[in-house]
Design a protein around this motif. Structure first.
Motif, PDB file in Angstrom:
ATOM      1  N   THR A  24      54.002 -24.444   9.504  1.00  0.00           N
ATOM      2  CA  THR A  24      53.295 -24.533   8.239  1.00  0.00           C
ATOM      3  C   THR A  24      51.818 -25.207   8.907  1.00  0.00           C
ATOM      4  OG1 THR A  24      54.170 -26.924   7.643  1.00  0.00           O
ATOM      5  CG2 THR A  24      55.291 -24.872   6.800  1.00  0.00           C
ATOM      6  N   ALA A  25      50.701 -25.111   7.790  1.00  0.00           N
ATOM      7  CA  ALA A  25      49.564 -25.785   8.066  1.00  0.00           C
ATOM      8  C   ALA A  25      49.623 -27.175   7.841  1.00  0.00           C
ATOM      9  CB  ALA A  25      48.480 -25.361   7.335  1.00  0.00           C
ATOM     10  N   LYS A  26      50.670 -27.629   6.780  1.00  0.00           N
ATOM     11  CA  LYS A  26      50.988 -29.118   6.399  1.00  0.00           C
ATOM     12  C   LYS A  26      51.537 -29.932   7.569  1.00  0.00           C
ATOM     13  CE  LYS A  26      52.678 -31.754   2.872  1.00  0.00           C
ATOM     14  NZ  LYS A  26      53.563 -31.784   1.596  1.00  0.00           N
ATOM     15  N   TRP A  27      52.530 -29.307   8.178  1.00  0.00           N
ATOM     16  CA  TRP A  27      53.191 -30.160   9.069  1.00  0.00           C
ATOM     17  C   TRP A  27      52.941 -29.577  10.577  1.00  0.00           C
ATOM     18  CZ3 TRP A  27      56.921 -34.211   8.352  1.00  0.00           C
ATOM     19  CH2 TRP A  27      57.098 -34.561   7.140  1.00  0.00           C
ATOM     20  N   GLU A  28      53.503 -28.391  10.794  1.00  0.00           N
ATOM     21  CA  GLU A  28      53.251 -27.927  12.293  1.00  0.00           C
ATOM     22  C   GLU A  28      51.783 -28.182  12.872  1.00  0.00           C
ATOM     23  OE1 GLU A  28      57.216 -27.795  10.986  1.00  0.00           O
ATOM     24  OE2 GLU A  28      55.310 -26.966  10.118  1.00  0.00           O
ATOM     25  N   MET A  29      50.885 -27.768  12.053  1.00  0.00           N
ATOM     26  CA  MET A  29      49.389 -27.622  12.296  1.00  0.00           C
ATOM     27  C   MET A  29      49.265 -29.107  12.693  1.00  0.00           C
ATOM     28  SD  MET A  29      46.167 -26.147  10.757  1.00  0.00           S
ATOM     29  CE  MET A  29      45.918 -27.311   9.618  1.00  0.00           C
ATOM     30  N   GLU A  30      49.132 -29.874  11.744  1.00  0.00           N
ATOM     31  CA  GLU A  30      48.911 -31.417  12.024  1.00  0.00           C
ATOM     32  C   GLU A  30      49.623 -32.021  13.319  1.00  0.00           C
ATOM     33  OE1 GLU A  30      46.499 -33.279   9.320  1.00  0.00           O
ATOM     34  OE2 GLU A  30      46.186 -31.370  10.290  1.00  0.00           O
ATOM     35  N   ILE A  31      50.771 -31.723  13.709  1.00  0.00           N
ATOM     36  CA  ILE A  31      51.613 -32.187  14.515  1.00  0.00           C
ATOM     37  C   ILE A  31      50.836 -31.784  15.814  1.00  0.00           C
ATOM     38  CG2 ILE A  31      53.475 -32.130  15.936  1.00  0.00           C
ATOM     39  CD1 ILE A  31      55.184 -32.255  12.874  1.00  0.00           C
ATOM     40  N   ARG A  33      47.761 -30.611  16.089  1.00  0.00           N
ATOM     41  CA  ARG A  33      46.427 -31.283  16.208  1.00  0.00           C
ATOM     42  C   ARG A  33      46.362 -32.960  16.891  1.00  0.00           C
ATOM     43  NH1 ARG A  33      43.572 -35.016  13.369  1.00  0.00           N
ATOM     44  NH2 ARG A  33      45.275 -34.860  11.627  1.00  0.00           N
ATOM     45  N   THR A  34      47.350 -33.427  16.345  1.00  0.00           N
ATOM     46  CA  THR A  34      47.577 -34.979  16.967  1.00  0.00           C
ATOM     47  C   THR A  34      48.274 -35.238  18.219  1.00  0.00           C
ATOM     48  OG1 THR A  34      49.425 -35.389  15.362  1.00  0.00           O
ATOM     49  CG2 THR A  34      47.172 -35.871  14.516  1.00  0.00           C
ATOM     50  N   GLN A  35      48.931 -33.950  18.357  1.00  0.00           N
ATOM     51  CA  GLN A  35      50.168 -34.107  19.633  1.00  0.00           C
ATOM     52  C   GLN A  35      50.944 -35.439  19.188  1.00  0.00           C
ATOM     53  OE1 GLN A  35      50.287 -31.845  22.543  1.00  0.00           O
ATOM     54  NE2 GLN A  35      49.219 -31.007  20.682  1.00  0.00           N
ATOM     55  N   ASP A  36      51.684 -35.563  17.994  1.00  0.00           N
ATOM     56  CA  ASP A  36      52.310 -36.649  17.606  1.00  0.00           C
ATOM     57  C   ASP A  36      53.523 -36.081  16.796  1.00  0.00           C
ATOM     58  OD1 ASP A  36      53.677 -38.845  16.464  1.00  0.00           O
ATOM     59  OD2 ASP A  36      51.867 -39.409  15.350  1.00  0.00           O
ATOM     60  N   PRO A  37      54.716 -35.824  17.655  1.00  0.00           N
ATOM     61  CA  PRO A  37      55.818 -35.124  16.944  1.00  0.00           C
ATOM     62  C   PRO A  37      56.523 -36.120  15.942  1.00  0.00           C
ATOM     63  CG  PRO A  37      56.322 -36.168  19.303  1.00  0.00           C
ATOM     64  CD  PRO A  37      54.937 -35.920  19.070  1.00  0.00           C
ATOM     65  N   THR A  38      56.130 -37.556  15.908  1.00  0.00           N
ATOM     66  CA  THR A  38      56.531 -38.218  15.029  1.00  0.00           C
ATOM     67  C   THR A  38      55.933 -38.436  13.716  1.00  0.00           C
ATOM     68  OG1 THR A  38      55.434 -40.553  15.602  1.00  0.00           O
ATOM     69  CG2 THR A  38      57.516 -39.607  16.841  1.00  0.00           C
ATOM     70  N   LEU A  39      54.860 -37.567  13.331  1.00  0.00           N
ATOM     71  CA  LEU A  39      53.794 -37.711  12.576  1.00  0.00           C
ATOM     72  C   LEU A  39      54.423 -37.352  11.027  1.00  0.00           C
ATOM     73  CD1 LEU A  39      50.517 -38.205  11.978  1.00  0.00           C
ATOM     74  CD2 LEU A  39      50.246 -35.485  11.917  1.00  0.00           C
TER      75      LEU A  39
END
Length: 408
Positions: A24-31, A33-39
């Motif tokens: 999803t754009a909401k979760w997987e895309m943001e993760i 982008r930030t390279q942060d799996p804890t986001l």
């Protein structure tokens, strides 16, 4: 502070989604982008809820048939749409008024291009989604901001600003109703006054009503076109099942207009990109099921979102009293004032993303009146919200040391 249990959660709203099979754009895309799996992600405007059982069943029937050609709208589709708006809002629309598109914003383009001229002014009311001025400017029109005004913690339409700002080149107003991000559900009196203002000056209203199914208890939603016969003839309603039923990825929206001339202009505009033909077979099936069979699911979703807002409100009051939040009347957003932190947007992003490991929407990107605010999506499991707020509070304490320690 421990999460309160959700009431009557028969649809699993408090069960976090298994993200292993999701993209999803909401979760997987943001993760990514930030390279942060804890986001933890509270930004993009969609729910962290599985769609209602009747919608899933409708999609399974389409998939099971195994044929994915151009869809045809049967009588049952129109009956579902007409029935929904009559049942919930007393708005009696007719089959012939209904057209479609792949989304709210794409449906604005043909209307703008057919019903205004390059250089004409189109009003919008920030803070609002950045696509509003972008669509206007991309069409070669002038985006004319009529910022909402905040009075005693409640956002209102600034009619004084409207009166002196409108010129002879002002041709259209893009209304967001209910309003994203501030959560206002405009009253009938406010809409009646706005309609009279626009009628007197020859301004057409395009009303984005995509959040109309997410109205809080005790609040009445009035479709702009249902304010009066004159308002109906001087407006086009843009709506969809996408937000209220969490089917944003299925790309199907409605364009509703009583006036035959407005409908004709819309259909002419669609010829530029051939969107008048075909459509998404899954989106169409989902919309029909949503509008006909999912009242109980939406009611429960709104109850859960309201509970999440009450939880957030209490959390801020106890642990982050320096921040304030507007009380929403609809949608699934919390509009939080963070001006007391005295941080520029990039500094605030660093605090929330790099220290709290939380993604939100920053008000600075939503136009005038948005700076110093964040939009936080409440349509998620209570455990996600609780963890996110604890992270935010812990990060903010490093910048406001006297903030209270959040409980566990």
């Amino acid at each position: 502070m421990t999460p309160a249990s959700s009431t009557a959660d028969e649809f699993g709203f408090d069960v976090p989604l298994d993200r292993a099979g999701l993209s999803t754009a909401k979760w997987e895309m943001e993760i990514a982008r930030t390279q942060d799996p804890t986001l933890l992600c509270f930004g993009t405007a969609e729910m962290d809820y599985r769609a209602a059982p009747p919608i899933r069943a409708a999609l399974e029937r389409v998939a099971g048939a195994g044929h994915f050609g151009y869809p045809f709208k049967r009588a049952s589709y129109y009956e579902a749409v007409v029935g929904y708006f009559d049942r919930h809002f007393g708005w009696k629309i007719e089959k012939d008024w209904i057209a479609s598109n792949v989304g709210i914003y794409p449906s604005m383009q043909p209307l703008i291009e057919e019903l205004t001229e390059p250089g004409d002014e189109i009003l919008y009311q920030p803070p609002v989604h950045h696509i509003f001025p972008e669509v206007i400017q991309a069409a070669g029109r002038v985006a004319l901001a009529n910022p909402l005004v905040e009075r005693r913690g409640r956002y209102e339409i600034d009619f004084d600003d409207l009166s002196w700002k409108v010129t002879e080149r002002t041709r259209m107003l893009l209304l967001c109703s209910p309003h994203n991000p501030v959560g206002r559900v405009w009253t009938r009196a406010e809409l009646d006054r706005l309609s009279a203002f626009c009628l007197e000056r020859g301004i057409l209203v395009l009303s984005d009503e995509v959040y109309c199914g997410l109205i809080f208890d005790g609040v009445a939603f009035t479709p702009f076109a249902n304010v009066s016969a004159a308002a109906s003839r001087n407006s086009v309603t843009l709506t969809s099942a996408s937000k209220s039923f969490n089917v944003t990825g299925l790309k199907h929206s409605l364009v509703i207009a009583e006036d035959e001339g407005l409908r004709g202009a819309y259909m002419r505009g669609l010829k530029r990109n051939n969107l008048y033909f075909g459509g998404c077979v899954f989106g169409q099936a989902a919309a029909e099921a949503a509008f006909r069979d999912c009242d109980a699911w939406t009611k429960a979703a709104v109850r859960h979102i309201e509970g999440n807002f009450r939880y957030l409100e209490q959390f801020l009051r106890i642990h982050l009293p320096e921040l304030s939040v507007t009380s929403p009347e609809g949608t699934y957003f919390a509009w939080i004032n963070v001006k007391s932190l005295d941080l520029a947007t990039e500094q605030l992003r660093d605090v929330l993303e790099k220290e709290a490991h939380v993604a939100v929407t920053y008000g600075a990107f939503l136009g005038e009146g948005g700076d110093g605010h964040i939009r936080l999506n409440l349509a998620t499991a209570r455990s996600n919200l609780s963890e996110g707020l604890c992270r935010i509070a812990a990060a903010i304490r490093t910048h406001i040391p006297h903030s209270n320690q959040p409980g566990s």
